[in-house]
Design a protein around this motif. Structure first.
Motif, mmCIF file in Angstrom:
data_model
loop_
_atom_site.group_PDB
_atom_site.id
_atom_site.type_symbol
_atom_site.label_atom_id
_atom_site.label_comp_id
_atom_site.label_asym_id
_atom_site.label_seq_id
_atom_site.Cartn_x
_atom_site.Cartn_y
_atom_site.Cartn_z
ATOM 1 N N PHE A 51 0.834 -1.204 0.000
ATOM 2 C CA PHE A 51 0.000 0.000 0.000
ATOM 3 C C PHE A 51 0.873 1.261 0.000
ATOM 4 C CE2 PHE A 51 -2.833 3.221 1.703
ATOM 5 C CZ PHE A 51 -4.089 2.866 1.242
ATOM 6 N N VAL A 52 1.832 1.312 0.927
ATOM 7 C CA VAL A 52 2.708 2.488 1.041
ATOM 8 C C VAL A 52 3.530 2.668 -0.229
ATOM 9 C CG1 VAL A 52 4.745 3.395 2.251
ATOM 10 C CG2 VAL A 52 2.807 2.472 3.556
ATOM 11 N N THR A 53 4.095 1.578 -0.733
ATOM 12 C CA THR A 53 4.985 1.681 -1.890
ATOM 13 C C THR A 53 4.229 2.066 -3.150
ATOM 14 O OG1 THR A 53 6.459 0.060 -0.876
ATOM 15 C CG2 THR A 53 6.724 0.453 -3.239
ATOM 16 N N ALA A 54 3.054 1.495 -3.360
ATOM 17 C CA ALA A 54 2.243 1.892 -4.515
ATOM 18 C C ALA A 54 1.907 3.380 -4.433
ATOM 19 C CB ALA A 54 0.976 1.053 -4.582
ATOM 20 N N ALA A 55 1.497 3.825 -3.257
ATOM 21 C CA ALA A 55 1.147 5.236 -3.086
ATOM 22 C C ALA A 55 2.349 6.135 -3.357
ATOM 23 C CB ALA A 55 0.611 5.473 -1.680
ATOM 24 N N MET A 56 3.518 5.774 -2.822
ATOM 25 C CA MET A 56 4.707 6.607 -2.977
ATOM 26 C C MET A 56 5.190 6.627 -4.422
ATOM 27 S SD MET A 56 5.598 7.866 0.075
ATOM 28 C CE MET A 56 7.362 8.009 0.300
ATOM 29 N N LEU A 57 5.170 5.482 -5.087
ATOM 30 C CA LEU A 57 5.600 5.437 -6.486
ATOM 31 C C LEU A 57 4.703 6.314 -7.358
ATOM 32 C CD1 LEU A 57 6.413 1.638 -6.905
ATOM 33 C CD2 LEU A 57 8.048 3.507 -7.156
ATOM 34 N N MET A 58 3.407 6.208 -7.168
ATOM 35 C CA MET A 58 2.488 6.997 -7.987
ATOM 36 C C MET A 58 2.583 8.482 -7.648
ATOM 37 S SD MET A 58 -0.817 4.463 -8.443
ATOM 38 C CE MET A 58 -1.084 4.162 -6.691
ATOM 39 N N ALA A 59 2.790 8.798 -6.377
ATOM 40 C CA ALA A 59 2.955 10.198 -5.990
ATOM 41 C C ALA A 59 4.190 10.800 -6.630
ATOM 42 C CB ALA A 59 3.048 10.308 -4.470
ATOM 43 N N ARG A 60 5.277 10.035 -6.695
ATOM 44 C CA ARG A 60 6.515 10.568 -7.268
ATOM 45 C C ARG A 60 6.414 10.759 -8.781
ATOM 46 N NH1 ARG A 60 10.714 10.806 -3.494
ATOM 47 N NH2 ARG A 60 10.377 9.543 -1.626
ATOM 48 N N SER A 61 5.380 10.195 -9.399
ATOM 49 C CA SER A 61 5.090 10.485 -10.803
ATOM 50 C C SER A 61 4.064 11.595 -10.956
ATOM 51 C CB SER A 61 4.591 9.222 -11.514
ATOM 52 O OG SER A 61 5.653 8.316 -11.703
ATOM 53 N N GLY A 62 3.622 12.165 -9.843
ATOM 54 C CA GLY A 62 2.687 13.276 -9.901
ATOM 55 C C GLY A 62 1.230 12.900 -9.969
ATOM 56 N N HIS A 63 0.900 11.595 -9.954
ATOM 57 C CA HIS A 63 -0.495 11.181 -9.998
ATOM 58 C C HIS A 63 -1.207 11.594 -8.702
ATOM 59 C CE1 HIS A 63 1.111 9.060 -13.314
ATOM 60 N NE2 HIS A 63 1.430 7.944 -12.693
ATOM 61 N N ARG A 64 -2.489 11.885 -8.796
ATOM 62 C CA ARG A 64 -3.273 12.271 -7.632
ATOM 63 C C ARG A 64 -3.884 11.017 -7.008
ATOM 64 N NH1 ARG A 64 -1.028 16.834 -6.183
ATOM 65 N NH2 ARG A 64 -0.457 17.948 -8.087
ATOM 66 N N VAL A 65 -3.481 10.720 -5.780
ATOM 67 C CA VAL A 65 -3.812 9.438 -5.156
ATOM 68 C C VAL A 65 -4.712 9.652 -3.949
ATOM 69 C CG1 VAL A 65 -2.883 7.345 -4.100
ATOM 70 C CG2 VAL A 65 -1.579 8.518 -5.901
ATOM 71 N N HIS A 66 -5.887 9.021 -3.983
ATOM 72 C CA HIS A 66 -6.796 8.987 -2.839
ATOM 73 C C HIS A 66 -6.494 7.723 -2.021
ATOM 74 C CE1 HIS A 66 -9.686 12.172 -4.155
ATOM 75 N NE2 HIS A 66 -9.123 11.891 -5.314
ATOM 76 N N LEU A 67 -6.504 7.851 -0.714
ATOM 77 C CA LEU A 67 -6.198 6.741 0.184
ATOM 78 C C LEU A 67 -7.474 6.338 0.924
ATOM 79 C CD1 LEU A 67 -2.928 8.245 1.730
ATOM 80 C CD2 LEU A 67 -3.106 6.705 -0.248
#
Length: 311
Positions: free
Chosen positions: A54-70
């Motif tokens: 969960f953490v790694t998917a969120a961090m990877l997508m955030a570092r690409s600038g995607h907007r991530v809802h948790l």
């Protein structure tokens, strides 16, 4: 410090695929307009393996600038998740999110409108509208990405490595979704269609099941404190009970363009020595980092040798 500077290396990769007439703003928009929701219920987020995914998917997508809802209930972190602190998962992830790309923040709530991609761990219910639904699961040594029909409770076991592989799979799917919005500007439309096509059901094995685990990894040297070493230390630090001592031989300081691919780098650590920043973020993880702020080159060898058995 701008988002353009932080995403510089990603934009260069994207430019391999699109015509030179495409502007940086258009590329950034393809990344930042992608909206993703990451979903886990209490049963599927309890383990360290699931939390690592969960953490790694969120961090990877955030570092690409995607907007991530948790979308995840309150749960205490079951093990180390650097660069997060210790505490409650979503709170720590949200706190870390504000220290990544300039102007970025996770959305720790359900989206009000349809999103591009809904990602569920295990058999967590997907209650939001999304253009595409995918599910993640794992074993000890493999990550799995499947369609909505593949419903099994999270099965990653005690070790986070399979979960990390699952996170990598779904982060790639998010990036491919962004790239497909640029199909109209593709240099090679057939390549764009093939390379960035959605993956439907994938199992990625890191090693054969039954491969023995080693927690006592001893001394090893890392020549560079860049993206690859960040990824290695990020993964190793999550292995429960791991103990090891690493020298990081790296003379440079971190800059803004490192933010999108250094998994342990926070924006607040920019302009610090890369090696010292790694030592600080991994303190208390089971890995001890000795920063060596020197360049690995002939004139420095008398100060650097002997190297560890593993480099």
């Amino acid at each position: 410090m701008t988002l353009r500077e932080a995403l510089d290396r990603t934009l260069l990769l994207m430019r391999d695929e699109v015509h030179e007439t495409v502007t940086d703003d258009e590329l950034i928009a393809a990344l930042t307009r992608l909206r993703v929701v990451l979903i886990a219920d209490s049963a599927n987020i309890a383990s360290h393996s699931a939390q690592s995914a969960f953490v790694t998917a969120a961090m990877l997508m955030a570092r690409s600038g995607h907007r991530v809802h948790l979308m995840c209930p309150p749960v205490a972190l079951a093990g180390p998740q650097p660069p997060l602190g210790r505490g409650e998962l979503v709170e720590e992830l949200a706190r870390a999110g504000t220290d990544l790309l300039p102007g970025y923040a996770f959305a720790p709530e359900a989206p009000a409108n349809e999103v591009d991609l809904a990602i569920a761990l295990g058999d967590s219910a997907i209650s939001v509208r999304a253009a595409r639904h995918v599910r993640l699961n794992a074993s000890l040594w493999s990550g799995r990405l499947g369609d909505e029909i593949a419903k099994d409770i999270w099965d990653g076991g005690w070790c986070p490595l399979g979960g990390l592989a699952a996170a990598g799979l779904v982060a790639a799917e998010a990036f491919k979704t962004s790239m497909r919005t640029l199909t109209h500007a593709a240099r090679n439309p057939s390549r764009m269609e093939t390379v960035f096509a959605p993956a439907i059901n994938v199992v990625f094995a890191l090693a054969p099941e039954g491969t023995p685990f080693v927690r006592q990894i001893g001394a090893f040297d890392c020549i560079s404190g860049g993206a690859i070493v960040n990824a290695i230390l990020y993964a190793l630090a999550r292995v429960p009970g791991v103990e090891g001592r690493a020298r990081v031989i790296e003379p440079d300081t971190a800059d803004t363009s490192n933010l999108n691919r250094y998994m342990l780098l926070r924006r607040s650590s920019l302009k610090e020595d890369k090696a010292r920043a790694l030592a600080a973020v991994l303190a208390g993880s089971g890995l001890t980092v000795e920063p060596v702020p020197k360049r690995y080159e002939p004139r420095q060898l008398p100060l650097l040798l002997p190297l560890a058995t593993s480099v």
